[in-house]
Design a protein around this motif. Structure first.
Motif, PDB file in Angstrom:
ATOM      1  N   SER A  28       0.903  -1.213  -0.149  1.00  0.00           N
ATOM      2  CA  SER A  28      -0.047  -0.139  -0.144  1.00  0.00           C
ATOM      3  C   SER A  28       0.800   1.380   0.148  1.00  0.00           C
ATOM      4  CB  SER A  28      -0.911   0.074   1.037  1.00  0.00           C
ATOM      5  OG  SER A  28      -0.489  -0.279   2.473  1.00  0.00           O
ATOM      6  N   GLU A  29       2.089   0.908  -0.046  1.00  0.00           N
ATOM      7  CA  GLU A  29       3.131   2.148  -0.132  1.00  0.00           C
ATOM      8  C   GLU A  29       3.057   3.155   0.871  1.00  0.00           C
ATOM      9  OE1 GLU A  29       4.262   3.346  -4.285  1.00  0.00           O
ATOM     10  OE2 GLU A  29       2.781   1.739  -5.040  1.00  0.00           O
ATOM     11  N   LEU A  30       3.255   2.704   2.149  1.00  0.00           N
ATOM     12  CA  LEU A  30       2.994   3.612   3.356  1.00  0.00           C
ATOM     13  C   LEU A  30       4.506   3.984   3.859  1.00  0.00           C
ATOM     14  CD1 LEU A  30      -0.198   2.510   4.990  1.00  0.00           C
ATOM     15  CD2 LEU A  30       0.182   4.862   4.058  1.00  0.00           C
ATOM     16  N   PRO A  31       5.050   4.955   4.155  1.00  0.00           N
ATOM     17  CA  PRO A  31       6.375   5.119   4.678  1.00  0.00           C
ATOM     18  C   PRO A  31       6.240   4.463   6.044  1.00  0.00           C
ATOM     19  CG  PRO A  31       5.252   7.305   3.912  1.00  0.00           C
ATOM     20  CD  PRO A  31       4.317   6.356   3.940  1.00  0.00           C
ATOM     21  N   LEU A  32       7.259   3.894   6.587  1.00  0.00           N
ATOM     22  CA  LEU A  32       7.377   3.182   7.960  1.00  0.00           C
ATOM     23  C   LEU A  32       8.783   3.118   8.191  1.00  0.00           C
ATOM     24  CD1 LEU A  32       6.223   1.055   9.780  1.00  0.00           C
ATOM     25  CD2 LEU A  32       6.331  -0.741   8.059  1.00  0.00           C
ATOM     26  N   ASN A  67      13.760   9.990   5.961  1.00  0.00           N
ATOM     27  CA  ASN A  67      13.910  10.602   4.720  1.00  0.00           C
ATOM     28  C   ASN A  67      13.568   9.560   3.602  1.00  0.00           C
ATOM     29  OD1 ASN A  67      14.651  13.120   6.035  1.00  0.00           O
ATOM     30  ND2 ASN A  67      16.679  12.816   5.367  1.00  0.00           N
ATOM     31  N   LEU A  68      14.247   8.394   3.641  1.00  0.00           N
ATOM     32  CA  LEU A  68      13.910   7.376   2.582  1.00  0.00           C
ATOM     33  C   LEU A  68      12.636   6.796   2.713  1.00  0.00           C
ATOM     34  CD1 LEU A  68      17.309   5.473   2.590  1.00  0.00           C
ATOM     35  CD2 LEU A  68      16.545   7.241   0.884  1.00  0.00           C
ATOM     36  N   ALA A  69      12.076   6.737   4.051  1.00  0.00           N
ATOM     37  CA  ALA A  69      10.545   6.079   4.170  1.00  0.00           C
ATOM     38  C   ALA A  69       9.821   7.239   3.581  1.00  0.00           C
ATOM     39  CB  ALA A  69      10.264   5.928   5.366  1.00  0.00           C
ATOM     40  N   GLU A  70      10.013   8.292   3.669  1.00  0.00           N
ATOM     41  CA  GLU A  70       8.941   9.576   3.233  1.00  0.00           C
ATOM     42  C   GLU A  70       8.959   9.479   1.711  1.00  0.00           C
ATOM     43  OE1 GLU A  70       6.389  11.042   4.952  1.00  0.00           O
ATOM     44  OE2 GLU A  70       6.962   9.897   6.728  1.00  0.00           O
ATOM     45  N   ARG A  71      10.344   9.555   1.347  1.00  0.00           N
ATOM     46  CA  ARG A  71      10.395   9.649  -0.043  1.00  0.00           C
ATOM     47  C   ARG A  71      10.129   8.711  -0.755  1.00  0.00           C
ATOM     48  NH1 ARG A  71      14.887  10.865  -3.967  1.00  0.00           N
ATOM     49  NH2 ARG A  71      13.194  11.229  -5.898  1.00  0.00           N
ATOM     50  N   TYR A  72      10.132   7.402  -0.491  1.00  0.00           N
ATOM     51  CA  TYR A  72       9.979   6.310  -1.266  1.00  0.00           C
ATOM     52  C   TYR A  72       8.735   5.483  -0.764  1.00  0.00           C
ATOM     53  CZ  TYR A  72      14.395   7.079  -3.548  1.00  0.00           C
ATOM     54  OH  TYR A  72      15.395   7.751  -4.225  1.00  0.00           O
ATOM     55  N   GLN A  73       7.965   5.931   0.181  1.00  0.00           N
ATOM     56  CA  GLN A  73       7.036   5.340   0.566  1.00  0.00           C
ATOM     57  C   GLN A  73       6.839   3.762   0.665  1.00  0.00           C
ATOM     58  OE1 GLN A  73       3.775   6.963  -2.115  1.00  0.00           O
ATOM     59  NE2 GLN A  73       4.703   9.026  -1.861  1.00  0.00           N
ATOM     60  N   MET A  74       7.875   3.265   1.486  1.00  0.00           N
ATOM     61  CA  MET A  74       8.165   1.909   1.637  1.00  0.00           C
ATOM     62  C   MET A  74       8.602   1.764   2.987  1.00  0.00           C
ATOM     63  SD  MET A  74      11.123   0.671  -0.718  1.00  0.00           S
ATOM     64  CE  MET A  74      10.291   1.189  -2.285  1.00  0.00           C
ATOM     65  N   PRO A  75       8.589   0.515   3.704  1.00  0.00           N
ATOM     66  CA  PRO A  75       9.255  -0.183   4.694  1.00  0.00           C
ATOM     67  C   PRO A  75      10.584   0.392   4.810  1.00  0.00           C
ATOM     68  CG  PRO A  75       7.788  -1.833   4.127  1.00  0.00           C
ATOM     69  CD  PRO A  75       8.073  -0.650   2.921  1.00  0.00           C
ATOM     70  N   SER A 126       4.683   7.928  -6.216  1.00  0.00           N
ATOM     71  CA  SER A 126       3.362   8.714  -6.527  1.00  0.00           C
ATOM     72  C   SER A 126       3.261   9.700  -5.356  1.00  0.00           C
ATOM     73  CB  SER A 126       2.192   7.785  -6.664  1.00  0.00           C
ATOM     74  OG  SER A 126       2.524   6.644  -7.447  1.00  0.00           O
ATOM     75  N   PRO A 127       2.766  11.015  -5.620  1.00  0.00           N
ATOM     76  CA  PRO A 127       2.496  11.998  -4.250  1.00  0.00           C
ATOM     77  C   PRO A 127       1.190  11.479  -3.487  1.00  0.00           C
ATOM     78  CG  PRO A 127       2.551  13.197  -6.472  1.00  0.00           C
ATOM     79  CD  PRO A 127       2.778  11.821  -6.906  1.00  0.00           C
ATOM     80  N   MET A 128       1.323  11.392  -2.255  1.00  0.00           N
ATOM     81  CA  MET A 128       0.469  10.990  -1.412  1.00  0.00           C
ATOM     82  C   MET A 128      -0.692  12.006  -1.080  1.00  0.00           C
ATOM     83  SD  MET A 128       2.451   8.701   1.371  1.00  0.00           S
ATOM     84  CE  MET A 128       0.957   8.244   2.265  1.00  0.00           C
ATOM     85  N   THR A 129      -1.683  11.757  -0.458  1.00  0.00           N
ATOM     86  CA  THR A 129      -2.406  12.605   0.240  1.00  0.00           C
ATOM     87  C   THR A 129      -2.442  12.027   1.579  1.00  0.00           C
ATOM     88  OG1 THR A 129      -4.596  11.165  -0.519  1.00  0.00           O
ATOM     89  CG2 THR A 129      -3.977  13.422  -1.627  1.00  0.00           C
ATOM     90  N   ILE A 130      -3.124  12.931   2.581  1.00  0.00           N
ATOM     91  CA  ILE A 130      -3.346  12.337   3.962  1.00  0.00           C
ATOM     92  C   ILE A 130      -4.671  12.891   4.158  1.00  0.00           C
ATOM     93  CG2 ILE A 130      -1.198  12.210   4.652  1.00  0.00           C
ATOM     94  CD1 ILE A 130      -1.294  15.057   5.846  1.00  0.00           C
ATOM     95  N   PRO A 131      -5.541  11.807   5.075  1.00  0.00           N
ATOM     96  CA  PRO A 131      -6.937  12.261   5.569  1.00  0.00           C
ATOM     97  C   PRO A 131      -7.127  13.526   5.898  1.00  0.00           C
ATOM     98  CG  PRO A 131      -5.871   9.923   6.196  1.00  0.00           C
ATOM     99  CD  PRO A 131      -5.040  10.885   5.577  1.00  0.00           C
ATOM    100  N   GLY A 132      -8.254  14.220   5.782  1.00  0.00           N
ATOM    101  CA  GLY A 132      -8.334  15.400   6.012  1.00  0.00           C
ATOM    102  C   GLY A 132      -8.249  16.292   4.682  1.00  0.00           C
ATOM    103  N   MET A 133      -7.485  15.999   3.809  1.00  0.00           N
ATOM    104  CA  MET A 133      -7.529  16.525   2.483  1.00  0.00           C
ATOM    105  C   MET A 133      -8.613  16.610   1.650  1.00  0.00           C
ATOM    106  SD  MET A 133      -3.443  15.977   1.565  1.00  0.00           S
ATOM    107  CE  MET A 133      -3.510  16.813  -0.297  1.00  0.00           C
ATOM    108  N   VAL A 134      -9.068  17.754   0.957  1.00  0.00           N
ATOM    109  CA  VAL A 134     -10.329  17.631   0.348  1.00  0.00           C
ATOM    110  C   VAL A 134      -9.902  16.889  -1.189  1.00  0.00           C
ATOM    111  CG1 VAL A 134     -11.944  18.796  -0.981  1.00  0.00           C
ATOM    112  CG2 VAL A 134     -10.915  19.888   1.123  1.00  0.00           C
ATOM    113  N   ASP A 135     -10.825  15.846  -1.469  1.00  0.00           N
ATOM    114  CA  ASP A 135     -10.582  15.044  -2.782  1.00  0.00           C
ATOM    115  C   ASP A 135      -9.317  14.405  -2.865  1.00  0.00           C
ATOM    116  OD1 ASP A 135     -13.039  16.135  -3.871  1.00  0.00           O
ATOM    117  OD2 ASP A 135     -12.293  17.815  -4.429  1.00  0.00           O
ATOM    118  N   GLY A 136      -8.975  13.906  -1.692  1.00  0.00           N
ATOM    119  CA  GLY A 136      -7.793  13.329  -1.918  1.00  0.00           C
ATOM    120  C   GLY A 136      -7.914  11.705  -1.525  1.00  0.00           C
ATOM    121  N   MET A 137      -9.235  11.420  -1.228  1.00  0.00           N
ATOM    122  CA  MET A 137      -9.734  10.035  -0.510  1.00  0.00           C
ATOM    123  C   MET A 137      -9.042   8.922  -1.592  1.00  0.00           C
ATOM    124  SD  MET A 137     -12.092  12.342   0.273  1.00  0.00           S
ATOM    125  CE  MET A 137     -13.669  12.210  -0.464  1.00  0.00           C
TER     126      MET A 137
END
Ligand SMILES: Cc1ncc(C[n+]2csc(CCOP(=O)(O)OP(=O)(O)O)c2C)c(N)n1
Ligand SMILES: Cc1ncc(C[n+]2csc(CCOP(=O)(O)OP(=O)(O)O)c2C)c(N)n1
Ligand code: SF4
Ligand code: SF4
Ligand SMILES: [Mg+2]
Ligand SMILES: [Mg+2]
Lengths: 286, 575, 575, 286
Positions: free
Chosen positions: C291-295, C351-359, C410-421
């Motif tokens: 699911s490509e979550l930073p971790l 830094n890498l987790a946020e950039r590459y969205q993976m564990p 791919s750029p992420m959204t976070i809950p609370g952002m409009v239209d980013g569901m």
């Protein structure tokens, strides 16, 4: 009993010296356990103790038995496998409050449903002993531990209440300092047909300065004589009344054991299905 | 001219009986001695949705799924839209005109088969339209109708005379439905030679379960998970009658824990799972290896990672099987290569677990687990079944459970034996089982546990379990593992027809490796292809870390198994 | 002549204060600008039992544990029996004659140091005997006593004037205890140069925790486990004040699940564990990758498998870090090489987790995690901190969370952002996140997720994170990873003194590899040693699967870290 | 609410069509959920649904929200992380009886202790739906399923009784066919400060032929009007009385939420510990 001579409590001690701190509550549990084994003349060759990880998890090392010291939280399902494989064995589970109520807590309701004839001693010291003093699910509110520097924020679980709600067929609470009562309780637990579970409060003088021996002595009381352990409603009422720390048997009932249910399924299967592998092949013939 | 090898696809709404059509067709063909190989595709919906089942029917041996369909029986539009473009050049679509239109410019033969209408006319309802389809296919393929009718009868007899009769009528009508249609001529199957051996038709999952029973497995615990659930269900039904016990555990951790408990208490015991469940078993795999308890884990691989594609196949758990627990825990990894082999390698898994006292992971996959094939009935009297090496009771006073030996294997005791008491612990321990963290004990214990794998590796060099075929000093070879054996063999056979010899290695024990044997195989080869159904070429990289070799990597990770043609196409590029 | 490098061991019953002795000594020496390197050995008992702490104090930089002790301070017989034979040729044992006898024929210098007696005489009780020992060591090593007294004062001031005074008296008595004893002459440490930078003294675990805080980590969940617990405990204390939250979870599965939840909701989040806990996290590592979550996961390696030896060190989780989940799940693996590096690589992990969205799995080990060392204070103003690449709110209508890009990111959204569901799921999915099992989508998605690793690998080729030192075209090289950097550097320095240049590679990113850089490093070398603290030579076999190389494998699996001398001895054989 | 116009229930439906079988009880839950969302004017951008694996676990896909479809049994700890990270979000957990009571059952007592402000819909169909019909911890005694060919041998768990024993602050039961009651209950659950847990009986017509819509209709009853949901003893008595399947709120109380406890710890920590990383370094100065 294949042994020629009767065994004394000390004969149930293994060659390994307990690594516990001086004054640890677990020593009382060990003493009561060996007494109960001797009283019931359990043959060590038929004795299996499955234990988890923790100070309490080392219990199995110190008894002359077939010891299975499994991973953290996995003693109950392990013991279930042992008992199913050989119902003639005396199977015990010993573990801590972290082992049994935190990481291993998910196995409890299912042990209750299956009801194998096992006795579980949950050595509750309200702390993680072996890892040197972090909070456990039974740490009292406000207690400062290594992981609750600002005091424990969450209310403790109530093991007895949970056990009752799961449908365990034998639910008790005991205190490690009352070795005699405990030894007696253990013989009753073993005599019980089905899963017997005991919250065994065993203070940790090293890391728990709240639920101490003194605190316990000031708060512990045997369950009133007029309590009827076959009355589930009464058992719940007793558990909900938290003024005192009651010890003794809260509830005891009869229900089919896992071993009996397994035997039933073997019979049913034997009625309908083939009895040899060769015959099973025949069912899949072209 | 009659055909020797045909692929039939039946597709339609799940619940309309498309799976029964293909199922009965398979069974009838196998009954009449054709070779069959099935494949199913699952709808996303829980119930209903597009279902497809494929049968490859062949006069000769058949080993892979094949590529494009010779005949597509489309029950509805979705079936046509999804499968209509995967038709062989000479193929034909049979479609129910009631629910399906052929798109303009469709480039294959298409023949209307009024299933719905026929069912309505003959039986007064639409429920028998799958039987009409079955009959139509029976006649097109020239399968003896009696074989088919027999099966219909046995399937419907429980539902009452009325329903049975309606279906028999539908069948008769279906048999003549396409009579005289020129487009369906030429698909008659050539009769195979009659077979001497009696056969059963089973899936890979059933073969594994039967293998376990034959090996003496008497305790199974598991947690439902696609595509391994059928093994648990099979055991629930059959094992108790053999005196064994089966537990549906609360999760995979409990499953493997209880299996270890049963093993400790002396039973041959097993669990079966798939990727997510295997992950949860990881910690106790380490425990089992450390405390040297026999353990069999079946991993029916599905597409990962995470929840992935539960109904799709993949061979991507290899690295996890080889390394999947923290620290260094010797274990054995087996990969059966066919449905028949699922049976025999499962027996082997138990033998090795008992002998080497460690976890044995058996890697099958969704495609092999779910497809069915006809298999010669195993001869139980000739099966080698190993029992646990139990220290002799009485002679065990002063018994050391982990007594260090030349092979690394120490005789076990089981609870109930006099003077055999010991501690099974996940802690590092001395020969008795007592915790011991000294450097000396540590080094000795690690060596002892790993020595067992060296012992087995040497045995494998002698009697390698698997295919190690140099093909008369071929210069190119293909290496595969697990269920790719069939497609690889087909590809090699095609190359042979074209005059090229291709060596073939398909080891069945992946940990430890038969090092000498593999070295000997690799040596004369100029080029090797490693064929696997994954993205990162896991077996290839495992080979590279063990041998000086630079494989040509042939990978597929679509969720579908390789066909022989695909492997051949890859091979062709390097001939 | 004064010494430049001395190893002191203090051993006795846990609870007698042996750890404080060594701790205060360390701190005082570091205070006075000596370089220090500590090591502890833990008793089997929960409380009491034999405890040992070692300090290596050096005038020059010091990078490893060292081998034998120059000075052993033995509080009791067990201390003597266990550590008495690990003394350097020129070493000396100081022992308390009240609790310890020197065996006949003992081959080293042994000097009685009446700790008990002195404490009784001066303070009227035995509790100060550790302070007597501390003082004796202070004088033997010629550490300025004022530095030590300062620390004693700050440690005891909370306990009241009386106790403080007693201890100060004991200290003064200890300072002269061994005056004029000839055997203890010659251990005076040469004064180091005064240092300009301000330093802190921290353990590897503390460095990791501080790195996380510096990187902006604001959510931590964990479950206690030796040797990772101190990270959780540190966070519990400090993180809330920075506006973050810390949860002691019910188990490691809950820990990683909640960390993923926090990450999904936009927080930089982390968990720290060791082998058994990492096993339990395995399933959700796959979920995170899919699911490509930073971790960020910190794995403080301990001796495995199973429960293993919780208080002992090892580098044996590498394979598990690289492959530890079913299926194929891209992840990044980092291995800091020193305590200081623990800080910086943890920042890099976020830094890498946020950039590459993976564990991102950060591999430290017990030895590095528990020892303390003085470290230059990190300059927060020069730290590169990366923030999540968030799709712009408002511009995201029709937003596809998994939009396929050249880098794979791919750029992420976070809950609370409009239209980013969107849907974060462990199922294979399309660009929006909806389940999709088609072969086309599958192939595209696997490639997209793995492309992120290729992107990073190229970056590493450009600015390789780690040591890639050809040592002026040396012909032999040593490769290590993680905490072996220190001992390897010591060994290389010794070889250099002997006139041999040795190349050194110590990559800090282990997945993906800086392929070009490593190839360039390996090319000119005739021989390479791969040094690791495990049994199966994991990094070596990983290298073999990636490069054409046949390393000489140097392994240690005793539960103790390498010393520089051990590495040098291994190197010598191949010079 | 940043949306200009009021949203209708259907506006909360995502573009993904439910894969559920026709007649599945989960449809009723979905309908009630969208109604409750519309009634409470929840902004979809602030809505997070964390779901496990199962037919029920697909729930989150069908709602317009930030959906997190995690691994089997891990929805609760995941949601805990979400809520802690951003207390402003509306966080729901949806999952099945297998997901929540079997593989994920160990997380429940700890969710109760922490009491984050989350609403959990446990969609109970007494079966494993997605894997096509194996027994679950709430399968009734005797029921034949794919894994209980000889009938379920073990008694079912009683979720409500367990929830009460764990100390949840809002415990309810509902039935998927009573969409109106359910929508109302959902608004109350959301309004509740703390963890609200609902055993939501949602029949599976495909695999459970015992607890069917008809059976439910014959056995379901609203909790009697005179029940006081603030009375824990009464809640236990009600739960123990198994004659009828009571629906409604068994128990509701106030206790500090996880978010409040976290805020408290931040304050305490801020009082004692440094407020910047640079200042933390200073604490470790030589
Ligand atoms: C999977 C896993 N996580 C964490 C640990 C570390 N650990 C060992 S014992 C323990 C808890 C001990 O507490 P408890 O169960 O109450 O036993 P006690 O020591 O208090 O008797 C923990 C967290 C472990 N061994 N395995
Ligand atoms: C770790 C793991 N084990 C097993 C599975 C397979 N699995 C998927 S859903 C499910 C159970 C479904 O039952 P339930 O939670 O009651 O949901 P329902 O489908 O009935 O709504 C199982 C066992 C899995 N996905 N992951
Ligand atoms: S730490 Fe506590 S529980 Fe553990 S041995 Fe010591 S006193 Fe007993
Ligand atoms: S299987 Fe049952 S629970 Fe699942 S969608 Fe179908 S009816 Fe609903
Ligand atoms: Mg405890
Ligand atoms: Mg269900």
């Amino acid at each position: 009993m294949t042994q020629q001579t009767m065994l004394k409590p000390k004969d149930y001690k293994s060659e390994i010296t307990p690594i516990w701190c001086p004054g640890c509550g677990d020593f009382g549990d060990l003493a009561a356990f060996t007494q109960a084994m001797a009283a019931m003349e359990v043959d060590p060759k038929d004795l299996v103790i499955v234990s988890g990880i923790g100070c309490s998890g080392r219990f199995s090392h110190f008894i002359k038995c077939y010891a299975y010291h499994t991973a953290h939280g996995r003693a109950i399902p392990t013991a279930t496998g042992v008992k199913t494989a050989n119902p003639d064995l005396h199977v015990f589970v010993v573990g801590g409050d972290g082992d049994g109520l935190s990481i291993g807590g998910g196995h409890l309701p299912h042990a209750a449903r299956r009801n194998p004839d096992i006795t579980y001693l949950l050595l509750d010291n309200g702390i993680y002993g072996l890892t040197k003093g972090q909070s456990s699910p039974t740490s009292p509110l406000g207690m400062v531990t290594r992981t609750t520097p600002f005091g424990m924020q969450d209310p403790p679980l109530d093991p007895v209440l949970m056990f009752l709600s799961y449908g365990f067929t034998f639910v008790a609470r005991a205190f490690s300092s009352n070795v005699k009562q405990l030894a007696q309780l253990l013989t009753e637990a073993v005599a019980h047909k089905g899963f017997s579970i005991i919250q065994l409060i065993s203070p940790c003088p090293t890391f728990n300065q709240v639920v101490t021996f003194d605190w316990m002595k000031a708060h512990v009381d045997p369950i009133p004589d007029d309590h009827d352990p076959s009355d589930l409603d009464a058992a719940f009422r007793l558990a909900l009344d938290k003024e005192r720390v009651n010890t003794g048997i809260f509830y005891r009932t009869e229900a089919p054991t896992m071993e009996e249910k397994m035997a039933f399924q073997r019979e049913e299967s034997a009625k309908r299905e083939p009895g040899t592998v060769d015959e099973i092949f025949q069912e899949f013939l072209l | 001219m009659a055909c020797r090898d045909i692929i039939v696809r039946v597709a339609g709404e799940g619940g309309e009986g498309v799976i029964s059509v293909a199922g009965i067709l398979t069974r009838s063909a196998a009954n009449a001695a054709w070779k069959v190989f099935t494949f199913r595709s699952y709808p996303a919906e829980i119930k209903g949705g597009l279902a497809m089942m494929q049968v490859r029917i062949s006069t000769d041996a058949v080993q892979s799924i094949g590529m494009e369909a010779d005949i597509l029986m489309a029950f509805n539009q979705e079936a046509m839209d999804t499968w209509g473009d995967r038709i062989a050049p000479n193929g034909v679509v049979l479609y129910d005109p009631k629910h399906c239109e052929i798109p303009e410019g469709f480039s294959h033969k298409a023949v209307p088969a009024p299933l719905h209408e026929t069912s309505m006319t003959v039986t007064g309802g639409r429920l028998s339209k799958n039987i009409v389809a079955l009959a139509a296919l029976t006649s097109v393929l020239a399968i003896p109708p009696d074989k088919v009718k027999e099966l219909i009868r046995s399937r419907f007899k429980r539902k009452g005379e009325d329903i049975l009769e309606k279906n028999m009528k539908a069948f008769e009508a279906g048999l003549v439905l396409l009579d005289g249609v020129p487009e369906v001529a030429g698909y008659e199957l050539e009769q195979p030679k009659a077979e001497a051996e009696r056969k059963i038709i089973i899936s890979g999952n059933q073969a594994v379960a039967m293998g376990a029973l034959a090996a003496g497995c008497r305790y199974v615990a598991g947690y439902p998970i696609t595509p391994a659930t059928p093994i648990l269900e099979f055991m629930m039904k059959y094992l108790p009658a053999l005196g064994g016990d089966v537990v549906q555990a609360e999760d995979e951790i409990a499953a493997i824990a209880s299996v270890l408990g049963a093993s400790f208490a002396g039973k041959k015991a097993m669990t079966a799972t798939s990727g997510p469940g295997l992950c949860l078993m990881s910690e106790l795999i380490g425990m089992a290896s450390m405390s040297e308890l026999p353990l069999v884990i079946v991993d029916v691989q599905r597409s990962g990672p995470g929840t992935g594609m539960p109904t799709k196949t993949e061979q991507a758990d290899l690295m996890y099987a080889l390394h999947g627990t923290a620290g260094e825990a010797p274990r054995i990894v087996l990969a059966p290569t066919s449905i028949e082999d699922c049976f025999y390698q499962t027996v082997e898994a138990f033998n090795l677990a008992e002998r080497y006292q460690m976890p044995v992971i058996l890697l099958t996959d969704q495609a092999m687990a779910y497809r069915t094939q006809s298999v010669v009935i195993p001869d139980m009297t000739h099966l080698d079944i190993l029992e646990r090496d139990v220290a002799e009771s009485g002679a065990v006073a002063g018994y050391d459970r982990y007594f260090d030996t030349k092979s690394g294997i120490s005789p076990m005791t089981i609870p109930g034996m006099v003077d055999g008491m010991y501690i099974a612990t996940g802690l590092e321990h001395d020969e008795h089982g007592a915790p011991n963290y000294t450097p000396e004990n540590r080094v000795r214990s690690m060596a002892k546990r790993y020595r067992k794998l060296e012992t087995l590796s040497k045995e494998l060099d002698a009697n390698g379990n698997g295919v190690y075929d140099p093909a008369a000093a071929a210069k190119i070879g293909i290496i595969g593992w697990g269920s790719t054996e069939g497609p690889i063999k087909e590809a090699i056979a095609r190359a042979k027809e074209d005059g090229t010899r291709v060596a073939h290695m398909q080891p069945k024990v992946l940990m430890p490796l038969a090092k000498e044997k593999m070295m000997a195989f690799l040596k004369p080869l100029k080029k090797v292809l490693v064929v696997e159904e994954n993205y990162t070429a896991q077996f290839s990289s495992y080979l590279k870390s063990n041998f000086k070799v630079e494989p040509i990597e042939v990978n597929k990770c679509t969720g579908l198994p390789f066909s022989g043609d695909e492997v051949f196409d890859a091979l062709k590029k390097h001939l």
